[in-house]
Design an enzyme around this catalytic site. Structure first.
Site, PDB file in Angstrom:
ATOM      1  N   CYS A 117      54.372  64.253  59.937  1.00  0.00           N
ATOM      2  CA  CYS A 117      55.179  65.383  59.449  1.00  0.00           C
ATOM      3  C   CYS A 117      54.358  66.654  59.257  1.00  0.00           C
ATOM      4  CB  CYS A 117      55.859  65.023  58.139  1.00  0.00           C
ATOM      5  SG  CYS A 117      56.886  63.568  58.283  1.00  0.00           S
ATOM      6  N   HIS A 258      58.440  71.095  54.002  1.00  0.00           N
ATOM      7  CA  HIS A 258      58.897  69.985  54.844  1.00  0.00           C
ATOM      8  C   HIS A 258      60.150  69.391  54.210  1.00  0.00           C
ATOM      9  CE1 HIS A 258      59.094  66.394  57.132  1.00  0.00           C
ATOM     10  NE2 HIS A 258      58.650  65.603  56.171  1.00  0.00           N
ATOM     11  N   ASN A 288      65.306  64.335  57.848  1.00  0.00           N
ATOM     12  CA  ASN A 288      63.859  64.532  58.009  1.00  0.00           C
ATOM     13  C   ASN A 288      63.535  64.471  59.505  1.00  0.00           C
ATOM     14  OD1 ASN A 288      61.087  64.273  58.127  1.00  0.00           O
ATOM     15  ND2 ASN A 288      60.942  62.764  56.477  1.00  0.00           N
TER      16      ASN A 288
HETATM   17  O1  UT7 Z   1      58.405  62.660  55.806  1.00  0.00           O
HETATM   18  C1  UT7 Z   1      57.450  62.452  54.833  1.00  0.00           C
HETATM   19  C2  UT7 Z   1      57.350  61.107  54.315  1.00  0.00           C
HETATM   20  N1  UT7 Z   1      58.511  60.560  53.699  1.00  0.00           N
HETATM   21  C3  UT7 Z   1      58.963  60.969  52.510  1.00  0.00           C
HETATM   22  O2  UT7 Z   1      58.546  61.948  51.944  1.00  0.00           O
HETATM   23  C4  UT7 Z   1      59.986  60.095  51.835  1.00  0.00           C
HETATM   24  C5  UT7 Z   1      59.608  59.849  50.388  1.00  0.00           C
HETATM   25  N2  UT7 Z   1      60.467  58.904  49.681  1.00  0.00           N
HETATM   26  C6  UT7 Z   1      61.775  59.150  49.425  1.00  0.00           C
HETATM   27  O3  UT7 Z   1      62.322  60.143  49.827  1.00  0.00           O
HETATM   28  C7  UT7 Z   1      62.515  58.158  48.559  1.00  0.00           C
HETATM   29  O4  UT7 Z   1      61.596  57.266  47.973  1.00  0.00           O
HETATM   30  C8  UT7 Z   1      63.583  57.343  49.355  1.00  0.00           C
HETATM   31  C9  UT7 Z   1      64.750  58.248  49.723  1.00  0.00           C
HETATM   32  C10 UT7 Z   1      62.976  56.726  50.599  1.00  0.00           C
HETATM   33  C11 UT7 Z   1      64.128  56.228  48.474  1.00  0.00           C
HETATM   34  O5  UT7 Z   1      64.664  56.773  47.267  1.00  0.00           O
HETATM   35  P1  UT7 Z   1      64.242  56.150  45.857  1.00  0.00           P
HETATM   36  O6  UT7 Z   1      65.017  56.868  44.824  1.00  0.00           O
HETATM   37  O7  UT7 Z   1      62.742  56.210  45.780  1.00  0.00           O
HETATM   38  O8  UT7 Z   1      64.790  54.705  45.964  1.00  0.00           O
HETATM   39  P2  UT7 Z   1      63.995  53.331  45.874  1.00  0.00           P
HETATM   40  O9  UT7 Z   1      63.168  53.101  47.095  1.00  0.00           O
HETATM   41  O10 UT7 Z   1      63.335  53.260  44.541  1.00  0.00           O
HETATM   42  O11 UT7 Z   1      65.208  52.306  45.896  1.00  0.00           O
HETATM   43  C12 UT7 Z   1      66.183  52.272  44.834  1.00  0.00           C
HETATM   44  C13 UT7 Z   1      67.292  51.323  45.246  1.00  0.00           C
HETATM   45  C14 UT7 Z   1      66.777  49.990  45.782  1.00  0.00           C
HETATM   46  O12 UT7 Z   1      67.644  48.967  45.354  1.00  0.00           O
HETATM   47  P3  UT7 Z   1      67.181  47.992  44.159  1.00  0.00           P
HETATM   48  O13 UT7 Z   1      65.919  47.340  44.650  1.00  0.00           O
HETATM   49  O14 UT7 Z   1      66.968  48.886  42.984  1.00  0.00           O
HETATM   50  O15 UT7 Z   1      68.346  47.084  44.039  1.00  0.00           O
HETATM   51  C15 UT7 Z   1      66.932  50.157  47.265  1.00  0.00           C
HETATM   52  O16 UT7 Z   1      67.098  48.919  47.951  1.00  0.00           O
HETATM   53  O17 UT7 Z   1      68.069  51.906  46.287  1.00  0.00           O
HETATM   54  C16 UT7 Z   1      68.198  50.975  47.355  1.00  0.00           C
HETATM   55  N3  UT7 Z   1      68.348  51.693  48.602  1.00  0.00           N
HETATM   56  C17 UT7 Z   1      69.531  52.063  49.089  1.00  0.00           C
HETATM   57  N4  UT7 Z   1      70.782  51.911  48.637  1.00  0.00           N
HETATM   58  C18 UT7 Z   1      71.773  52.415  49.367  1.00  0.00           C
HETATM   59  C19 UT7 Z   1      67.364  52.099  49.442  1.00  0.00           C
HETATM   60  N5  UT7 Z   1      67.915  52.729  50.515  1.00  0.00           N
HETATM   61  C20 UT7 Z   1      69.259  52.712  50.303  1.00  0.00           C
HETATM   62  C21 UT7 Z   1      70.340  53.204  51.032  1.00  0.00           C
HETATM   63  N6  UT7 Z   1      71.586  53.040  50.533  1.00  0.00           N
HETATM   64  N7  UT7 Z   1      70.191  53.849  52.218  1.00  0.00           N
END
Ligand code: UT7
Length: 331
Positions: A117, A258, A288
């Site tokens: 990125c 970004h 993204n």
């Molecule tokens: O491009 C540069 C590099 N990338 C980034 O900068 C991305 C950085 N990270 C993020 O943007 C966020 O961490 C994410 C959007 C990837 C995830 O959001 P989060 O608030 O950090 O969620 P999490 O990974 O802590 O997951 C929370 C819950 C989990 O369920 P449990 O384990 O609490 O039951 C996930 O399984 O949300 C669940 N989850 C979803 N639920 C519905 C993860 N993806 C999804 C989804 N739909 N698409």
């Protein structure tokens, strides 16, 4: 690195995104997710996806064509074509070569850079150095990504986040009246390389039936850890480059971050003390797009009149590598 009297300008910009729009509702049909989750956790409403046969080089060439037209230059005027991509069309040769052929930049040397990125911002810094050295006059820096080719559409934690597209800028010899690339700060932390990676398909672990059945050719990401690192590193890069260019955040007309997650963008803005109307956001429409995200945002900001000649912008990127950076430019 800082230029005390800049010799390089961002002379023009362009972008190209596929026509096909994929909405959050489309994802509800294929994985266990919801428009509500995606919108509130990421800020994304829709993203673009390549048509069959439409590749990274096609989008790159179109973004390059628009950029050259914007500058009033011919393809022959380009000395160097730098293509940043995490989704090369082939592992050999560089996708920049095919892009050069499509664009007809007969006089250009063309090569890819790989810094995920942050790649386009790294490319701008490289272009700046190549021009400042006196070696070249016009460097076309393109970020182009066909993320749909490397996403696992059974993994809800990654597939909803990314989109396809390309953006570009022509970096040229110029400056004067305070215009130019004032400085760039870049950093990498390879110890955390596996927080965001594709385990198989490269020389270390070539694709086999087993790697394919384990879906190891696709993007894997430790989202939460990447989130924390992104906020800290982008804030720190912005502070470094503001210091080294002797600018304050109040001097910045528009921050162009970004576009990975609206919550990351808001956290960085709040730590820097910059209000939302001085931060460019288009993640809702494109998701993204990795290294295409900043040049797409910059091109939209110019075309919407949010910035113009004389505006001071602060661009900041973060992604796989981990690699990040920030740059202050007077357009
Ligand atoms: O491009 C540069 C590099 N990338 C980034 O900068 C991305 C950085 N990270 C993020 O943007 C966020 O961490 C994410 C959007 C990837 C995830 O959001 P989060 O608030 O950090 O969620 P999490 O990974 O802590 O997951 C929370 C819950 C989990 O369920 P449990 O384990 O609490 O039951 C996930 O399984 O949300 C669940 N989850 C979803 N639920 C519905 C993860 N993806 C999804 C989804 N739909 N698409």
């Amino acid at each position: 690195m800082t230029s005390s009297s800049p010799r390089t300008v961002i002379r023009s910009t362009g972008m190209s995104v596929p026509e096909k729009v994929v909405t959050n509702a489309d994802f509800e049909a294929i994985v266990d997710t919801s428009d509500e989750w995606i919108t509130t956790r990421t800020g994304i409403k829709e993203r673009r996806m390549c048509a069959e046969g439409q590749n990274t080089a096609d989008m790159a060439a179109e973004a390059g064509r628009v950029t050259l037209a914007d500058a009033g230059l011919d393809p022959d005027d380009v000395d160097i074509l730098i293509l940043s991509t995490a989704t090369p069309d082939h592992l050999l040769p560089a996708t920049a070569c095919e892009t050069q052929a499509l664009l007809g930049c007969e006089n250009a040397a063309a090569f890819d850079i790989s810094a995920a990125c942050a790649g386009w911002l790294y490319g701008v810094s490289l272009a700046d150095a190549m021009i400042t050295s006196g070696m070249h006059e016009n460097v076309l820096v393109i970020g182009s990504e066909k993320m749909s080719a490397i996403l696992d559409y059974t993994d809800r934690t990654t597939c909803v986040l990314f989109g396809d597209g390309a953006g570009a800028a022509l970096v040229s010899v110029g400056g004067g009246n305070g215009r130019g690339i004032l400085g760039t700060h870049m950093r990498t932390n390879g110890r955390q390389a596996r927080l965001l990676w594709r385990p198989a398909g490269g020389a270390a672990l070539p694709s086999t039936d087993e790697t394919r059945s384990d879906r190891m050719e696709y993007v894997k990401q430790e989202g939460r850890e990447i989130f924390k690192q992104a906020v800290m590193c982008m804030e720190s890069a912005c502070r470094h480059v503001l210091d080294s260019t002797d600018r304050r955040i109040s001097d910045i007309d528009l921050v162009i971050p970004h576009q990975a997650n609206i919550r990351i963008i808001d956290a960085v803005a709040s730590r820097l003390g910059v209000e939302r109307d001085r931060v460019f956001v288009n993640i809702d429409r494109y998701g993204n797009t990795s290294s295409a995200s900043i040049p797409i945002a910059l091109d939209e900001a110019r075309r919407q009149g949010r910035v113009g000649e004389g505006s001071t912008i602060l661009m900041t990127a973060f992604g796989g590598g981990l690699a990040w950076g920030a740059s202050v430019v007077v357009l």
